[in-house]
Each structure stands twice: as structure tokens, then as C-alpha cells.
Scaffold this motif. Sequence first.
Motif, PDB file in Angstrom:
ATOM      1  N   UNK A  73      19.496  11.060   1.866  1.00 23.42           N
ATOM      2  CA  UNK A  73      18.519  10.216   2.552  1.00 23.42           C
ATOM      3  C   UNK A  73      17.476   9.675   1.588  1.00 23.42           C
ATOM      4  N   UNK A  74      17.052  10.518   0.657  1.00 24.06           N
ATOM      5  CA  UNK A  74      16.075  10.047  -0.321  1.00 24.06           C
ATOM      6  C   UNK A  74      16.659   8.932  -1.176  1.00 24.06           C
TER       7      UNK A  74
ATOM      8  N   UNK B 263       9.691   6.676 -10.611  1.00 23.89           N
ATOM      9  CA  UNK B 263       9.352   5.384 -11.196  1.00 23.89           C
ATOM     10  C   UNK B 263       7.884   5.136 -10.860  1.00 23.89           C
ATOM     11  N   UNK B 264       7.275   4.088 -11.409  1.00 23.38           N
ATOM     12  CA  UNK B 264       5.834   3.902 -11.202  1.00 23.38           C
ATOM     13  C   UNK B 264       5.411   3.751  -9.741  1.00 23.38           C
ATOM     14  N   UNK B 265       6.361   3.489  -8.837  1.00 24.07           N
ATOM     15  CA  UNK B 265       6.003   3.303  -7.430  1.00 24.07           C
ATOM     16  C   UNK B 265       6.678   4.315  -6.504  1.00 24.07           C
ATOM     17  N   UNK B 266       7.309   5.341  -7.063  1.00 26.39           N
ATOM     18  CA  UNK B 266       8.087   6.274  -6.241  1.00 26.39           C
ATOM     19  C   UNK B 266       7.882   7.707  -6.688  1.00 26.39           C
ATOM     20  N   UNK B 267       7.448   8.523  -5.763  1.00 24.05           N
ATOM     21  CA  UNK B 267       7.244   9.949  -6.010  1.00 24.05           C
ATOM     22  C   UNK B 267       8.057  10.749  -5.004  1.00 24.05           C
ATOM     23  N   UNK B 268       8.719  11.802  -5.477  1.00 23.07           N
ATOM     24  CA  UNK B 268       9.465  12.719  -4.626  1.00 23.07           C
ATOM     25  C   UNK B 268       8.856  14.106  -4.741  1.00 23.07           C
ATOM     26  N   UNK B 269       8.588  14.728  -3.588  1.00 17.67           N
ATOM     27  CA  UNK B 269       8.160  16.116  -3.539  1.00 17.67           C
ATOM     28  C   UNK B 269       9.105  16.870  -2.618  1.00 17.67           C
ATOM     29  N   UNK B 270       9.623  18.005  -3.076  1.00 14.28           N
ATOM     30  CA  UNK B 270      10.441  18.878  -2.234  1.00 14.28           C
ATOM     31  C   UNK B 270       9.755  20.231  -2.175  1.00 14.28           C
ATOM     32  N   UNK B 271       9.295  20.608  -0.985  1.00  9.88           N
ATOM     33  CA  UNK B 271       8.685  21.911  -0.762  1.00  9.88           C
ATOM     34  C   UNK B 271       9.802  22.882  -0.382  1.00  9.88           C
ATOM     35  N   UNK B 272      10.034  23.883  -1.208  1.00 12.10           N
ATOM     36  CA  UNK B 272      11.153  24.803  -1.014  1.00 12.10           C
ATOM     37  C   UNK B 272      10.691  26.038  -0.242  1.00 12.10           C
ATOM     38  N   UNK B 273      11.373  26.321   0.845  1.00 12.32           N
ATOM     39  CA  UNK B 273      11.004  27.437   1.701  1.00 12.32           C
ATOM     40  C   UNK B 273      11.184  27.042   3.152  1.00 12.32           C
ATOM     41  N   UNK B 274      10.662  27.850   4.062  1.00  6.10           N
ATOM     42  CA  UNK B 274      10.800  27.557   5.481  1.00  6.10           C
ATOM     43  C   UNK B 274      10.053  26.281   5.831  1.00  6.10           C
TER      44      UNK B 274
ATOM     45  N   UNK C 221       2.897  -1.556  -3.555  1.00  8.58           N
ATOM     46  CA  UNK C 221       3.469  -0.497  -2.739  1.00  8.58           C
ATOM     47  C   UNK C 221       3.614   0.804  -3.511  1.00  8.58           C
ATOM     48  N   UNK C 222       3.495   1.903  -2.789  1.00  6.98           N
ATOM     49  CA  UNK C 222       3.632   3.232  -3.392  1.00  6.98           C
ATOM     50  C   UNK C 222       4.296   4.139  -2.360  1.00  6.98           C
ATOM     51  N   UNK C 223       5.507   4.610  -2.659  1.00  8.56           N
ATOM     52  CA  UNK C 223       6.244   5.483  -1.754  1.00  8.56           C
ATOM     53  C   UNK C 223       6.138   6.929  -2.212  1.00  8.56           C
ATOM     54  N   UNK C 224       5.728   7.797  -1.292  1.00  8.35           N
ATOM     55  CA  UNK C 224       5.796   9.245  -1.516  1.00  8.35           C
ATOM     56  C   UNK C 224       6.737   9.807  -0.460  1.00  8.35           C
ATOM     57  N   UNK C 225       7.835  10.389  -0.911  1.00 11.30           N
ATOM     58  CA  UNK C 225       8.848  10.972  -0.037  1.00 11.30           C
ATOM     59  C   UNK C 225       8.731  12.478  -0.181  1.00 11.30           C
ATOM     60  N   UNK C 226       8.342  13.155   0.906  1.00 16.23           N
ATOM     61  CA  UNK C 226       8.131  14.599   0.864  1.00 16.23           C
ATOM     62  C   UNK C 226       9.104  15.294   1.800  1.00 16.23           C
ATOM     63  N   UNK C 227       9.918  16.187   1.238  1.00 12.21           N
ATOM     64  CA  UNK C 227      10.962  16.848   2.004  1.00 12.21           C
ATOM     65  C   UNK C 227      10.745  18.358   1.996  1.00 12.21           C
ATOM     66  N   UNK C 228      11.263  19.019   3.027  1.00 11.49           N
ATOM     67  CA  UNK C 228      11.102  20.459   3.203  1.00 11.49           C
ATOM     68  C   UNK C 228      12.493  21.079   3.283  1.00 11.49           C
TER      69      UNK C 228
ATOM     70  N   UNK D 190       0.807  -1.205   0.000  1.00 11.59           N
ATOM     71  CA  UNK D 190       0.000   0.000   0.000  1.00 11.59           C
ATOM     72  C   UNK D 190       0.846   1.264   0.000  1.00 11.59           C
ATOM     73  N   UNK D 191       0.202   2.431   0.161  1.00 16.59           N
ATOM     74  CA  UNK D 191       0.932   3.698   0.143  1.00 16.59           C
ATOM     75  C   UNK D 191       1.716   3.923   1.427  1.00 16.59           C
ATOM     76  N   UNK D 192       2.842   4.617   1.328  1.00 14.16           N
ATOM     77  CA  UNK D 192       3.661   4.945   2.494  1.00 14.16           C
ATOM     78  C   UNK D 192       4.232   6.341   2.277  1.00 14.16           C
ATOM     79  N   UNK D 193       3.999   7.230   3.244  1.00 12.11           N
ATOM     80  CA  UNK D 193       4.401   8.633   3.129  1.00 12.11           C
ATOM     81  C   UNK D 193       5.483   8.964   4.154  1.00 12.11           C
TER      82      UNK D 193
END
Length: 242
Positions: free
Chosen positions: A76-77, A143-154, A92-99, A62-65
Amino acid sequence: MTDPNSDKTAANEGQRLQWREGDMPYSEAFGDHFYCQSDGRLECGHVFLGGNGLPERWADGGPFLIGELGFGTGLNFCETWRQWKTARRADGRLHFMSFELFPMKAEEISRALSRWPEIDAERQTLVAAWPAEPGSIVSLELDPQTRLTVACGKALDGVMNAAAGFDAWYLDGFAPSRNAEMWSVELMQAVFGRTKDNGSFATYAAAGFVRRNLISAGFAVERRKGFAGKREMLCGTRPPRS
């Protein structure tokens, strides 16, 4: 633009890098290295994956955030992605969200990660997809099971604007003594508020005020053995809502 006559380069407005020992980036703004000088990749495995019970938790599918405070070089990513690819299930579906306040340029990410052949495939894919000028949000389907989001700012602004539902957190700002804002009670409360019941965090930091801020936010906190001679690290969970 890199100055060929200098070993310093402007990472972006407000941040300057020095390159030490060849390819190890050092932040002039915070007076600190971006990762453990002994081996940042192994530290990631010990602190962030191990402290959050990964990759074992991915066995459920399943999804994992994952949320991360401080994208930095993307180390780390890339190490997480490498391990994810070997452990994930078909559903499985990985979403890695970094700030990240000061996103690096693609060539700087590539240089910083080139010391680890173990993540060379991940490095190359990330660098090829990284935008020339990161805006407020970098969103990459790697890739079909991996998403990366980087929120830029504080970080506090980014976390406050993020939806709840994080399974795990990597708390990886610069050292608390050099960047206390990344370990503030307000930010820890925001992290806690967006964490699932039984969701987890891990950090290399073990400073007393960091531990107190995490406890004040609501986390159940435990000390564990740190990496490479560091006496302690912290990890913990969000208790289920009653």
C-alpha cells in the motif's frame, strides 16, 4: 535466515511466512494472505486511495498524513508513493505512518513486491533503506517530499502513542474473522480520536461488527462496491467537531 531447501522462512519471532504461487506471502499466524490474490496493487488503488478520495485531495498541497493499520509487505505504501509522485504539488509533503506487529525483512518485502513492475522503483528504494533489524520505530526519509514511519508493535499501543492530525486511514489488518483485535472498538476509537475533522478512512472489510465499531467510534460510514467481485467495502469520514 532463508532456508534454501524450504519455501518457508521465519519473518520474525512469532510470525512465519509461506510463499504461495511463487512470491505471494501467506501468514501462518493469521491464516491469511497479505493482499488480494487477484491483484493487491489494483485493490489498493480501488479501496484505499479511491476510498479516501486520493490523489484528488493532494491537489491542495501542503502536508498530508496517512495512517495505516498493518504495513505488511509495504504494498500500500509503494503504490501510494507511486501515485503521490505523479500528483503532488511542489509544496506537498506526505508522511505515511503505519502500525505493524511483525515487520518483514528487507528481502521478504522485495520478494513479495517483485510481482509488480509498476512499483519497481519504489520497491527498490524502500528495500535499500529498510533496516536489517527493525526496532520499535522505522523512520525513513525516502525523498524530499516523502517520509515513511513504521511503528512496530501492537497497533493499539502505536496509535495511542501517535499524535493527532491524520488526514486519512488505510484499515488493512488481516481479515476480521482471523484477527479481530485489529478491528476492535478500542482501536477504532483510537483511530477516530487521532483523525482530523473531515479526515477519512477506507477498508476492504465490510463485516457487520467492523461497521458497528466504526460507527460507535464516531465515524460517518458508507458502503461502496468492493474490489474484484467483493460485494462491499467501507469508507467514511470524521464529522467536524461542533
